[in-house]
Design a protein around this motif. Structure first.
Motif, mmCIF file in Angstrom:
data_model
loop_
_atom_site.group_PDB
_atom_site.id
_atom_site.type_symbol
_atom_site.label_atom_id
_atom_site.label_comp_id
_atom_site.label_asym_id
_atom_site.label_seq_id
_atom_site.Cartn_x
_atom_site.Cartn_y
_atom_site.Cartn_z
ATOM 1 N N GLY A 1 -4.369 -0.017 -22.361
ATOM 2 C CA GLY A 1 -3.661 -0.469 -21.155
ATOM 3 C C GLY A 1 -2.264 0.103 -20.980
ATOM 4 O O GLY A 1 -1.346 -0.624 -20.644
ATOM 5 N N ILE A 2 -2.112 1.423 -21.132
ATOM 6 C CA ILE A 2 -0.777 2.017 -21.004
ATOM 7 C C ILE A 2 -0.532 2.401 -19.548
ATOM 8 O O ILE A 2 -1.237 3.250 -19.002
ATOM 9 N N GLY B 1 -1.733 -1.176 -14.179
ATOM 10 C CA GLY B 1 -2.185 0.209 -14.045
ATOM 11 C C GLY B 1 -1.233 0.996 -13.176
ATOM 12 O O GLY B 1 -0.667 0.455 -12.224
ATOM 13 N N CYS B 2 -1.066 2.269 -13.497
ATOM 14 C CA CYS B 2 -0.142 3.089 -12.702
ATOM 15 C C CYS B 2 -0.853 3.632 -11.472
ATOM 16 O O CYS B 2 -2.079 3.577 -11.367
ATOM 17 N N ASP B 3 -0.082 4.130 -10.523
ATOM 18 C CA ASP B 3 -0.658 4.770 -9.340
ATOM 19 C C ASP B 3 -1.372 6.049 -9.754
ATOM 20 O O ASP B 3 -0.865 6.781 -10.599
ATOM 21 N N PRO B 4 -2.501 6.348 -9.119
ATOM 22 C CA PRO B 4 -3.187 7.602 -9.443
ATOM 23 C C PRO B 4 -2.266 8.822 -9.317
ATOM 24 O O PRO B 4 -2.372 9.761 -10.117
ATOM 25 N N GLU B 5 -1.343 8.790 -8.352
ATOM 26 C CA GLU B 5 -0.448 9.942 -8.149
ATOM 27 C C GLU B 5 0.514 10.137 -9.318
ATOM 28 O O GLU B 5 1.110 11.200 -9.453
ATOM 29 N N ASP B 6 0.709 9.094 -10.115
ATOM 30 C CA ASP B 6 1.668 9.199 -11.221
ATOM 31 C C ASP B 6 1.042 9.677 -12.527
ATOM 32 O O ASP B 6 1.750 9.889 -13.514
ATOM 33 N N VAL B 7 -0.281 9.831 -12.539
ATOM 34 C CA VAL B 7 -0.962 10.126 -13.800
ATOM 35 C C VAL B 7 -0.526 11.477 -14.380
ATOM 36 O O VAL B 7 -0.220 11.580 -15.576
ATOM 37 N N ILE B 8 -0.492 12.494 -13.548
ATOM 38 C CA ILE B 8 -0.154 13.833 -14.061
ATOM 39 C C ILE B 8 1.225 13.834 -14.721
ATOM 40 O O ILE B 8 1.396 14.376 -15.820
ATOM 41 N N ALA B 9 2.183 13.191 -14.081
ATOM 42 C CA ALA B 9 3.536 13.148 -14.649
ATOM 43 C C ALA B 9 3.546 12.393 -15.983
ATOM 44 O O ALA B 9 4.275 12.777 -16.913
ATOM 45 N N MET B 10 2.738 11.344 -16.083
ATOM 46 C CA MET B 10 2.687 10.604 -17.348
ATOM 47 C C MET B 10 2.040 11.443 -18.443
ATOM 48 O O MET B 10 2.504 11.459 -19.585
ATOM 49 N N VAL B 11 0.977 12.133 -18.092
ATOM 50 C CA VAL B 11 0.312 12.998 -19.079
ATOM 51 C C VAL B 11 1.296 14.040 -19.600
ATOM 52 O O VAL B 11 1.384 14.280 -20.813
#
Ligand SMILES: *Cc1c(COP(=O)(O)O)cnc(C)c1O
Length: 229
Positions: free
Chosen positions: A98-99, A135-145
């Motif tokens: 759950g990150i 959960g984070c926004d789908p748009e934020d996933v790349i930046a988190m990765v």
């Protein structure tokens, strides 16, 4: 203790059926969600060959982990991670699903004890824009990765979602996002896990590409929350 073999075999059959429908030959991992269930129930499931167990409540989980410490179990934390709980999670679990904030991943990496394998984590995504959901926004996933992949004591494994009931499309949307990340980061070799599907929707999740289903009720029966809290 209850005999869980029928329930577990039925779930394994459901997974296999969904794989067949989707023409999948890869493995789908079964995570047994044991929250509210006793150490004895976990032991009984373990005796059937089950090795991965998921827990949501830290205190309850740590007590069971302690009791069962001689067993070869992979413990997954699947609840929401509070900032002040990261140390205990980093020392007790091998996976965290759950990150949804970078700061949590950073703290888990900092607090992972030396000598333990990297902590496996999945980024939780609010894939269908539910108001009340973690959960984070789908748009934020790349930046988190981008940031999480460099943390020294973390193995970034993939995505985790809990879509609204009957939202099968959300599983396909998640799979697309999962593939987009894989394409954007071809060197991220640990990226192999799509954690989606529970008792009620594991088949559509597997048909859409889930590699790990989190199943509680269909394995252990209903949960009685009055006993524990
Ligand atoms: C409790 C829980 C599950 C298991 O749900 P069932 O419907 O009992 O299979 C799966 N994932 C998460 C995040 C949970 O909290």
């Amino acid at each position: 203790m209850q005999d869980f073999s029928q329930a577990r075999n039925h779930v394994l059959e459901q997974i296999q059926q969904a794989c067949d429908i989707a023409h999948r030959t890869d493995q789908v991992k079964l995570l047994a969600v044991s929250k509210t269930h006793s150490s004895q129930a976990i032991q009984a499931m373990y005796d059937l060959g089950q090795r991965a167990f998921g827990e949501n409540y830290l205190q309850e989980a740590c007590a069971k982990i302690d009791t069962l410490q001689g067993l070869d179990i992979d413990w997954h934390f699947i609840g929401h991670v509070q900032r002040n709980k990261t140390k205990q999670i980093a020392t007790h679990f091998s996976w965290v699903h759950g990150i949804d904030r970078l700061i949590i991943a950073q703290r888990l990496s900092d607090q992972r004890p030396e000598g333990m394998a990297p902590l496996n984590i999945c980024i939780q995504v609010n894939i269908d824009g539910q108001d009340s959901k973690d959960g984070c926004d789908p748009e934020d996933v790349i930046a988190m990765v981008e940031k999480i992949q460099d943390l020294p004591h973390i193995a970034l494994r993939g995505l985790m979602v809990i879509p609204a009931p009957n939202n099968t499309q959300a599983f396909f949307d998640t799979q697309k996002l999962f593939r987009d990340v894989a394409e954007a980061y071809p060197t991220l070799t640990s990226w192999d896990t799509l954690s989606m599907g529970m008792s009620g929707d594991l088949q559509p999740a597997v048909e859409a590409g889930s590699t790990l289903v989190r199943v509680g009720t269909a394995l252990f029966g209903g949960r009685d929350y009055s006993q524990n809290r």
